[in-house]
Scaffold this active site. Sequence first.
Site, PDB file in Angstrom:
ATOM      1  N   GLY B  28      25.736   4.301  20.782  1.00  0.00           N
ATOM      2  CA  GLY B  28      24.712   5.256  20.356  1.00  0.00           C
ATOM      3  C   GLY B  28      24.020   4.774  19.105  1.00  0.00           C
ATOM      4  O   GLY B  28      24.199   3.630  18.706  1.00  0.00           O
ATOM      5  N   TYR B  30      24.437   5.540  15.955  1.00  0.00           N
ATOM      6  CA  TYR B  30      25.182   5.138  14.765  1.00  0.00           C
ATOM      7  C   TYR B  30      26.377   4.241  15.035  1.00  0.00           C
ATOM      8  O   TYR B  30      27.164   4.000  14.148  1.00  0.00           O
ATOM      9  CB  TYR B  30      25.663   6.284  13.879  1.00  0.00           C
ATOM     10  CG  TYR B  30      25.173   7.644  14.169  1.00  0.00           C
ATOM     11  CD1 TYR B  30      26.025   8.572  14.713  1.00  0.00           C
ATOM     12  CD2 TYR B  30      23.865   7.999  13.855  1.00  0.00           C
ATOM     13  CE1 TYR B  30      25.589   9.854  14.932  1.00  0.00           C
ATOM     14  CE2 TYR B  30      23.433   9.285  14.080  1.00  0.00           C
ATOM     15  CZ  TYR B  30      24.292  10.199  14.620  1.00  0.00           C
ATOM     16  OH  TYR B  30      23.867  11.458  14.834  1.00  0.00           O
ATOM     17  N   ASP B 150      26.321  21.090  19.330  1.00  0.00           N
ATOM     18  CA  ASP B 150      25.889  20.057  20.281  1.00  0.00           C
ATOM     19  C   ASP B 150      26.766  20.048  21.523  1.00  0.00           C
ATOM     20  O   ASP B 150      27.174  18.994  21.992  1.00  0.00           O
ATOM     21  CB  ASP B 150      25.901  18.687  19.594  1.00  0.00           C
ATOM     22  CG  ASP B 150      25.152  17.642  20.419  1.00  0.00           C
ATOM     23  OD1 ASP B 150      24.246  18.042  21.180  1.00  0.00           O
ATOM     24  OD2 ASP B 150      25.483  16.457  20.322  1.00  0.00           O
TER      25      ASP B 150
END
Lengths: 383, 448
Positions: B28, B30, B150
Amino acid sequence: MADFSTSSHCHHWILQRQTLVDKLRASNQRAQEALKKYGATRVEVQADGSLAYPENAEVEAAARKGPTPEHLTVQEEVMIRKFYEGKIQQVCTAFLFPNKIQATAILYFKRFYLNWSVMEHDPKHIMLTCIYISCKVEEFHVSAEELGKGIQQDPQVVLKNELTVLQGLEFELIVYAPYRSLDGYAFDLENAVQGMGAVAVKNVQELREQAVFEVDIMMLTDVPLLFPPGQIAMAALRKANRENRKVDLERYMQGLLGRTGAKHTMSELESAMDAIEIAMNESVHVEEEGVRRIDRKLKICRNPQLQDETKKRERKGKQKQKKPQDAAPPTYPKPADSAINHGIEESDNFTTPQVHMLRWEGMLSLLMSVKEIGAKTVLAIQY
Amino acid sequence: MVDPGNQRQRTRPAWLNQYELVGKIGEGTYGLVYLARSKLPHHRGVRIAIKKFKQSKEGDGVSPTAIREIMLLRECVHENIVKLVDVHINYGDMSLYLAFDYAEHDLYEIIRHHREKLSSPINQYTVKSLLWQILNGLNYLHSNWIIHRDLKPSNILVMGEGEEQGVVKIGDFGLARVHQAPLKPLCDNGVVVTIWYRAPELLLGAKHYTSAVDMWAVGCIFAELLTLKPLFQGIEDKNGPNPFQADQLEKIFKTLGHPTPDRWPTLLNLPFWQANRNFIQGKKYENPGLYSIVQQPAKSPAFDLLSKMLEYDPAKRISAAQALDHHYFRTEPLPGRNALVPGSPGEKAVGYPNRPVDYSTDFDGSTAPPQSNSNLAPLQQQQMQRNEHMMQVPQMHQQLHMQGMQRIPQNSNMGNYGVGNQQGRRKEPDSGNQNYSGYQLPNKSRRM
């Protein structure tokens, strides 16, 4: 997290006094041994995570120039730490941070130095990193650049130790500040006296303000490492109330214990609060002159080569004094001369809040716009 | 000649020796996620998912996402919350590694398997058990003043074979926040929640939101478990920092009917409701068709619970604690701890495929040897290291492989195909799957 009783703060970071004493002694001892072995105490973390002590060549060079530097005693370390904890309060006040950030940063600083000596990691830098991490954790994000600018420091100084500090804190970052418990009690007390008129409400508000001041003092002692925040806040209220007795705290505490079904009895709570006040009174008094002397010692045992430079500078200083233009009135220090850059020697500039507020003017205007939203107050009784 | 192996060893943190790398399982913005096996004596062989966080790009040290995940998961202990086993530091590149208990499955993959491979719904027992455990974990979070923010199928992990088989673990706390005493309004964090699972109050620009946003997401996930299709598949508007998501709202309104100030009094205060009056209030969808979409009788307990989760007014939306108490969970089949066992005695257990692993990636994320010179020695050495890892693989598959097929994700980052093919792995085409792992890291649409 609302539940203090299951928190890492409750389980790992409230110590028995003897444990605290042993830990501080052990890290002091380790630094002393490093001084004997390597000629200096400073420690750096390397790429692979191992610790690097000064190289032999440097040590030998230092040895040729003078005797092995003197190490700090455990008591002197206490003084230095307390001095920098006070600095954290100053920096956070100047940035107009909410006091939760200040409390978290001070606790990080205290926890970090449970396992390290100030001779190993520079407290001046660690203190800034603690403030920086505290801002991140409390979701009050200030960039390293902003923070660095505000205190005229290279942001790299703030960033350099971030991982080291996180590791020193064992990645346990949620801290319960006594200020919040205090707000909870004050809120509750205000409700209780609501029917008794405006004076009663005002008395509670004044008591709270006074108690915040007491907590500020307690934050600079061992108390936050020895007692839970709920007890600290209550002890602060009790102490603040002693003189004027504007609020019937005893009745309030009785009621609170009954209402919450706490496991503690009134006398247990009383003796905990007595112990807090004793610890508060026993805490060393930090005076400028003493700290300045210790700080010089600290610098030299971290970096023995400075010994020479200090001597040179002293000689230079004496010569300078003879020159007439040095009699000119003092001016504001240039950024490079700021107190934080040079530690305590020039810190006179730091003691008057006005002066240091001035320096942060730019920063302040930026932060004024950030309003703290009214937080939902929840009564937190944390024994 | 300098031995590059040795040199490499020295800059590698000592803790790496605790693990035996299996491969990469997610990627992803990060960082990367790896699968590894513990080499510690008391955990030998235990599988661990290791999430590597790079330094934030803005030169601001550890990313706030990593800090949130660490600070919250260090405190959370609950059967339905992913367990953070350890945190490690690589001082070489100043990165953080978070080690979690490994979960073989996630709801994204489970749902996809039913939709694309089995073409049959998930059995009722499994749906109910999964939902109950999600709510159980969420109730723990909410009662600790944590909003996840999330929730989506790929963040709901499910344990594979072992003592905890079929147990749900809520994962990815990169956006989670404590909302007990925020120092800044919650909306300061930018837009949160992947758009399909985003609650209407967020879509309408609410400044203050509550744990009810998580319950909306759970409602969407519940519907998706029933139908195998995302309930509200809006097209995301990516213009500007916080654009008005017209399409997403329209999808919701079409299904649930228009919200009205009658049913949702604070609706009138929401910025986008006011600003987009013409668009939003212009069209009218009169016939809510939720029950026909989820194919549940309007009076069934399942539909009743679902419609309470998809209540427009966040103040009226069912809470996690209330949902756990709903009669849906007291009617047969009763929910259980292992959600993946067959629904009824005669039924065969569904074998879900294992998480795809990219075996070519090293712990530092590189797929090629670090030295730029064309010396062959390090390459050979790396290959040997990899082959060592590969030795573990067939064994692992015997253990875990129930019936599903092994897959390699269609992933442009896959290098070194030779190594993978040598192991005789079948490659199965897998179209349009970018979201291939529950350990995948957040996409770019999230702003911090």
